[in-house]
Design a protein around this motif. Structure first.
Motif, mmCIF file in Angstrom:
data_model
loop_
_atom_site.group_PDB
_atom_site.id
_atom_site.type_symbol
_atom_site.label_atom_id
_atom_site.label_comp_id
_atom_site.label_asym_id
_atom_site.label_seq_id
_atom_site.Cartn_x
_atom_site.Cartn_y
_atom_site.Cartn_z
ATOM 1 N N UNK A 140 41.253 -9.250 45.507
ATOM 2 C CA UNK A 140 41.345 -8.986 44.065
ATOM 3 C C UNK A 140 41.005 -7.530 43.744
ATOM 4 N N UNK A 141 39.978 -7.008 44.403
ATOM 5 C CA UNK A 141 39.600 -5.619 44.159
ATOM 6 C C UNK A 141 40.691 -4.668 44.661
ATOM 7 N N UNK A 196 30.540 -9.347 46.674
ATOM 8 C CA UNK A 196 30.495 -9.332 48.131
ATOM 9 C C UNK A 196 29.144 -9.810 48.650
ATOM 10 N N UNK A 197 28.082 -9.469 47.943
ATOM 11 C CA UNK A 197 26.739 -9.744 48.440
ATOM 12 C C UNK A 197 26.253 -11.158 48.129
ATOM 13 N N UNK A 215 31.133 3.437 47.446
ATOM 14 C CA UNK A 215 31.745 3.182 46.135
ATOM 15 C C UNK A 215 31.296 4.178 45.069
ATOM 16 N N UNK A 216 30.185 4.860 45.294
ATOM 17 C CA UNK A 216 29.697 5.822 44.314
ATOM 18 C C UNK A 216 30.528 7.102 44.278
ATOM 19 N N UNK A 217 31.383 7.287 45.266
ATOM 20 C CA UNK A 217 32.255 8.458 45.283
ATOM 21 C C UNK A 217 33.235 8.381 44.116
ATOM 22 N N UNK A 218 33.281 9.402 43.310
ATOM 23 C CA UNK A 218 34.157 9.402 42.144
ATOM 24 C C UNK A 218 35.621 9.332 42.554
ATOM 25 N N UNK A 270 30.836 -2.138 40.628
ATOM 26 C CA UNK A 270 29.573 -2.871 40.674
ATOM 27 C C UNK A 270 29.804 -4.369 40.777
ATOM 28 N N UNK A 271 30.786 -4.868 40.020
ATOM 29 C CA UNK A 271 31.139 -6.293 40.086
ATOM 30 C C UNK A 271 31.615 -6.661 41.487
#
Length: 380
Positions: free
Chosen positions: A365-366, A350-351, A328-331, A344-345
């Motif tokens: 939703x994501x 998920x966790x 997810x950190x990939x721009x 981040x949400x």
């Protein structure tokens, strides 16, 4: 049958002779021989369908099932027919029907001719793309038939030897199928033949459940490449669903769920190989699955994708978090429609310690937000 066993076998004699004569003429006159071959194959299939003896006490003790004996008698003719008519759909349909019925009827008595029948079908799979789906379906039938025989038969040295022979044969055949399927995946027209990959995934799924001994460690990487590769080239609902089911089945084995009918001593080595593969590939798999859910495939597959992600999460939550965070950190991933805060949400949701339904809702939703269809955060 009204003719009885002796009468049916007498009726088969001229058919055996006819196929021998026609197959002799086929190399020099394929068009002329085809009519006779077609008629004789139809008759042979009808005879074999009449030779159904569920009660094996009706057979002479120590003898083979009559269908197996007939298949052995026409095997030389079948060798020629497959070589000459490997791309003839009319003849191939009859051959597959005959082979399928013979295996379902005679099962372990077919072992003497099974290697050659499998070579026939593998040859057709490579040469006749239009028949690929049919051939894969045949092999799935064979897996189901022999796995049932193995599970029901007493564990004698003869049975163990026969089981090892069948497993080895399936393993050899699978090598040819995998290699050719990998080639099919590279073809630009593969999206127009989703039935091929659907049946391939179903075959591998049946092998994983019923005959894991046939799956060699080096095949797992190929399964992975084919399954994840299909996410970007397939748009057919049933084919993609089969690919996701296969992924979920392999991950479920790692979770030690009861998805294999074989004893743990058989499938535990396979589990170890899967664990090694997924440890190496988990970040890549998560990236591909999230990318597919967020626009790569139809929204109808989001739940199936979420199930695979949920299984990965259940095996090692901390490693799942590490891999997902890295992805997810990939721009700009999975799309420019989501912000870092929304990512981040998503990860935090998920966790959390919740069940599969909430997990699916979070992924859905994501994915919807990533497609630019609504805001994310309120429902998660």
């Amino acid at each position: 049958a009204q003719l009885g066993l002796p009468g049916l076998l007498r009726l088969a004699n001229p058919v055996i002779s006819g196929l021998a004569a026609s197959s002799t003429n086929a190399p020099t006159d394929p068009a002329g021989a085809k009519k006779a071959i077609t008629i004789d194959l139809k008759i042979m299939l009808s005879i074999c369908k009449s030779l159904v003896y569920d009660d094996r006490s009706l057979l002479v003790p120590g003898s083979s099932h009559p269908v197996a004996s007939l298949m052995q008698a026409i095997l030389p003719s079948l060798d020629v027919i497959v070589m000459i008519y490997a791309t003839d759909l009319e003849i191939l349909d009859m051959l597959v029907a005959l082979y399928r019925h013979a295996i379902l009827s005679a099962q372990k008595d077919m072992l003497i001719v099974l290697p050659q029948l499998f070579r026939h079908m593998s040859h057709v799979y490579v040469l006749s793309p239009s028949s690929s789906s049919l051939i894969l379906s045949f092999f799935t039938t064979a897996v189901n038939a022999f796995s049932t025989t193995q599970s029901e038969a007493p564990s004698t040295p003869q049975h163990q030897q026969a089981t090892a022979q069948v497993n080895s044969l399936f393993g050899e055949t699978l090598r040819t199928i995998i290699q050719h399927t990998m080639g099919l995946l590279q073809r630009p027209d593969i999206a127009t033949r989703p039935d091929i990959l659907k049946n391939f995934f179903e075959l591998v799924g049946q092998l994983t459940t019923n005959m894991p001994e046939a799956i060699l460690p080096q095949y797992l990487q190929m399964f992975y490449d084919i399954a994840v590769g299909s996410l970007s080239v397939l748009y057919d609902r049933t084919a993609l669903r089969s690919a996701l089911k296969l992924m979920a089945r392999l991950v479920a084995l790692m979770e030690h769920k009861t998805v294999s009918s074989s004893p743990p001593s058989v499938w535990t080595p396979l589990v170890a190989e899967i664990e090694t593969l997924l440890t190496q590939k988990e970040a890549d798999l998560i990236r591909r699955l999230i990318s597919a859910a967020c626009g790569g495939v139809s929204r109808s597959h989001i739940a199936g994708i979420a199930d695979v992600l949920y299984s990965l999460h259940g095996i090692n939550p901390s490693y799942f978090r590490e891999c997902t965070m890295s992805v997810l950190q990939t721009e700009g991933f999975p799309s420019k429609a989501v912000t870092p805060d929304q990512k981040s949400t998503f990860l935090n949701s998920l966790m959390r310690n919740h069940g599969i339904k909430k997990f699916r809702d979070t992924v859905h939703d994501f994915a919807v937000v990533s497609r630019g269809l609504q805001d994310f955060g309120a429902s998660t």
